[in-house]
Design a protein around this motif. Structure first.
Motif, PDB file in Angstrom:
ATOM      1  N   THR A  84       9.256 -58.481  22.331  1.00 37.98           N
ATOM      2  CA  THR A  84      10.453 -57.874  22.914  1.00 37.98           C
ATOM      3  C   THR A  84      10.351 -58.006  24.421  1.00 37.98           C
ATOM      4  O   THR A  84       9.349 -57.598  25.019  1.00 37.98           O
ATOM      5  CB  THR A  84      10.566 -56.397  22.521  1.00 37.98           C
TER       6      THR A  84
ATOM      7  N   TRP B 258      14.784 -50.295  30.040  1.00 38.53           N
ATOM      8  CA  TRP B 258      13.969 -51.500  30.166  1.00 38.53           C
ATOM      9  C   TRP B 258      14.742 -52.770  29.867  1.00 38.53           C
ATOM     10  O   TRP B 258      14.159 -53.849  29.848  1.00 38.53           O
ATOM     11  CB  TRP B 258      12.769 -51.415  29.224  1.00 38.53           C
ATOM     12  N   GLY B 259      16.030 -52.664  29.617  1.00 35.01           N
ATOM     13  CA  GLY B 259      16.807 -53.871  29.388  1.00 35.01           C
ATOM     14  C   GLY B 259      17.693 -53.765  28.174  1.00 35.01           C
ATOM     15  O   GLY B 259      17.795 -52.729  27.518  1.00 35.01           O
ATOM     16  N   ASP B 260      18.356 -54.880  27.869  1.00 40.41           N
ATOM     17  CA  ASP B 260      19.330 -54.962  26.786  1.00 40.41           C
ATOM     18  C   ASP B 260      18.758 -55.837  25.674  1.00 40.41           C
ATOM     19  O   ASP B 260      18.429 -57.001  25.888  1.00 40.41           O
ATOM     20  CB  ASP B 260      20.620 -55.581  27.328  1.00 40.41           C
ATOM     21  N   CYS B 261      18.610 -55.257  24.496  1.00 45.32           N
ATOM     22  CA  CYS B 261      18.072 -56.006  23.360  1.00 45.32           C
ATOM     23  C   CYS B 261      19.135 -56.227  22.285  1.00 45.32           C
ATOM     24  O   CYS B 261      18.797 -56.558  21.142  1.00 45.32           O
ATOM     25  CB  CYS B 261      16.862 -55.283  22.767  1.00 45.32           C
TER      26      CYS B 261
ATOM     27  N   ASN C 286      14.220 -46.547  25.388  1.00 44.47           N
ATOM     28  CA  ASN C 286      14.422 -47.078  26.737  1.00 44.47           C
ATOM     29  C   ASN C 286      15.111 -48.435  26.777  1.00 44.47           C
ATOM     30  O   ASN C 286      15.028 -49.140  27.783  1.00 44.47           O
ATOM     31  CB  ASN C 286      13.093 -47.175  27.498  1.00 44.47           C
ATOM     32  N   MET C 287      15.759 -48.832  25.696  1.00 43.28           N
ATOM     33  CA  MET C 287      16.487 -50.100  25.712  1.00 43.28           C
ATOM     34  C   MET C 287      17.868 -49.917  25.093  1.00 43.28           C
ATOM     35  O   MET C 287      18.062 -49.070  24.213  1.00 43.28           O
ATOM     36  CB  MET C 287      15.710 -51.190  24.968  1.00 43.28           C
TER      37      MET C 287
ATOM     38  N   TYR D 161      10.814 -56.752  27.517  1.00 45.14           N
ATOM     39  CA  TYR D 161      11.165 -55.626  28.369  1.00 45.14           C
ATOM     40  C   TYR D 161      10.562 -55.715  29.761  1.00 45.14           C
ATOM     41  O   TYR D 161      11.028 -55.055  30.667  1.00 45.14           O
ATOM     42  CB  TYR D 161      10.760 -54.293  27.729  1.00 45.14           C
TER      43      TYR D 161
ATOM     44  N   TYR E 223      20.633 -51.077  22.678  1.00 42.49           N
ATOM     45  CA  TYR E 223      20.800 -51.914  21.494  1.00 42.49           C
ATOM     46  C   TYR E 223      22.268 -52.191  21.191  1.00 42.49           C
ATOM     47  O   TYR E 223      22.590 -53.065  20.391  1.00 42.49           O
ATOM     48  CB  TYR E 223      20.108 -51.282  20.279  1.00 42.49           C
TER      49      TYR E 223
ATOM     50  N   SER F 137      11.424 -54.734  18.350  1.00 41.79           N
ATOM     51  CA  SER F 137      12.596 -54.600  19.201  1.00 41.79           C
ATOM     52  C   SER F 137      13.425 -53.418  18.711  1.00 41.79           C
ATOM     53  O   SER F 137      13.640 -53.258  17.502  1.00 41.79           O
ATOM     54  CB  SER F 137      13.451 -55.865  19.139  1.00 41.79           C
TER      55      SER F 137
END
Length: 372
Positions: A33, A51-54, A172-173, A35, A175, A86
């Motif tokens: 993943t 931490w970002g876009d998954c 922290n991501m 991040y 989805y 993820s």
């Protein structure tokens, strides 16, 4: 005992495999993943969008997992584990949402494919808030940049531990996009343990059949509540509760020494001995900290509150044959701060392991035997 190195997705390259070998590692723990990215990846507090876009992540396939195992092996190393699913793969398992059933079946297939590909362990962190709330600062020796929790006079903004988790985010991501007017994410202690129990009862038998250990990471930070959500393994004895849900060699631990030391309750050396004796450690995060909840900082491996030589004595005495990796190493002041921090930690770990037989008797052994 074996020495490994954890690599984030962008770091799974021939150059970093060579760096691992040159530093004395024999194993890799791979994060798939994405991040943390960039030349010198830094773990983040997660307060500015996470931490970002998954949301576009696809379930890892047998072909991808097999290629990773073969690439690592071709570099002269072995893959010890994959660390973390993820959030896109299991957000509704964590949230008990409408996609839960489909996500459980997909994770079962991922575990089967991992076993078939030769992945022996998958680390995971059953948490809604995930890792959140740190500040960065010159907390390690010589002003090396590290992270801390609850640090007084911390430089920069301090994330609010009570800040709600926005809709569409977990661990922290992001989805998916948040829905207008949706309630913030929340979970009680009873609810999160129920969700974990159902998860383990469904997937551990599949993991056992596939020859894969699922290794649970404890809470970091080990608060009682974070961002309005109950935490799970925030005391060492809660690891015992987790393992008792399904008594299987595939229901194991991703044993983080730093997180254990940050927790209230008990002596870390007795806990490490007990967990090593159980045979249920997937792999170990070999890191050090100073302080405990609600205030602590992460340090170089040789300067925190844990006697790391004593940890190696205990693992030696209990015949631990698994992998240890450095984790969250402070960033050293140079042109390659991540690599320098890892190289220092790996060298220290290798020296301890190579000389384990000469470290003398365990200082915690007498107390441990008396307690039994």
């Amino acid at each position: 005992m074996k020495i490994g190195l954890g690599l984030y997705r962008e770091q799974l390259t021939p150059d970093n495999y060579r760096f691992a070998l040159q530093s004395g590692a024999t194993h890799i723990v791979a994060h798939l993943t994405n991040y943390f990215a960039g030349k010198d990846p830094k773990i983040d507090s997660g307060d500015t969008g996470g931490w970002g876009d998954c949301s576009a992540d696809r379930l890892w396939t047998y072909e991808e997992l097999s290629a990773l195992v073969q690439d690592v092996r071709a570099a002269g190393l072995e893959l010890a584990a994959i660390e973390n699913f993820s959030p896109r793969f299991w957000h509704d398992i964590l949230l008990d949402g409408p996609e839960r059933g489909a996500q459980i079946e997909a994770l079962k297939q991922l575990i089967r494919d991992a076993g078939k590909a030769g992945v022996p362990c998958i680390g995971y962190n059953f948490s809604l808030a995930g890792v959140y709330g740190w500040t960065r600062g010159p907390y390690a020796r010589g002003g090396a940049e590290s992270v801390g929790f609850g640090v007084e006079d911390a430089p920069g903004a301090v994330p609010d531990p009570d800040a709600p988790i926005p809709d569409g985010m977990v661990w922290n991501m992001r989805y998916r996009r948040g829905l207008p007017g949706a309630k913030p994410v929340s979970v009680s202690n009873a609810e999160i343990w129920d969700r974990l129990s159902r998860f383990l009862k469904e997937v551990v038998p599949v993991a056992e059949e596939a020859g894969v250990m699922l290794g649970a990471h404890p809470d970091d930070p080990p608060a009682e509540v974070l961002r309005g959500t109950a935490r799970l393994v925030n005391r060492p004895e809660k690891y015992d509760r987790l393992m008792s849900i399904v008594d299987s060699p595939s229901n194991g631990l991703e044993l983080c020494l730093g997180s254990l030391q940050e927790m209230p309750g008990g002596d870390i050396y007795e806990h490490v001995r007990r967990f090593a004796r159980s045979g249920r450690i997937g792999y170990i995060h070999f890191r050090n900290v100073r302080g405990k909840m609600p205030r602590y900082v992460e340090t170089f491996v040789d300067e925190g509150d844990i006697d790391m030589a004593e940890i190696v004595r205990i693992l030696r005495d209990e015949n631990y044959q698994g992998v240890m990796i450095p984790d969250h190493t402070p960033a050293m002041t140079c042109a390659a701060s991540w690599h320098a921090g890892k190289a220092f930690a790996l060298g220290y770990m290798r020296a301890l392991v190579q000389n384990a037989h000469a470290l003398g008797p365990s200082r915690s052994l007498v107390h441990d035997i008396a307690a039994e």
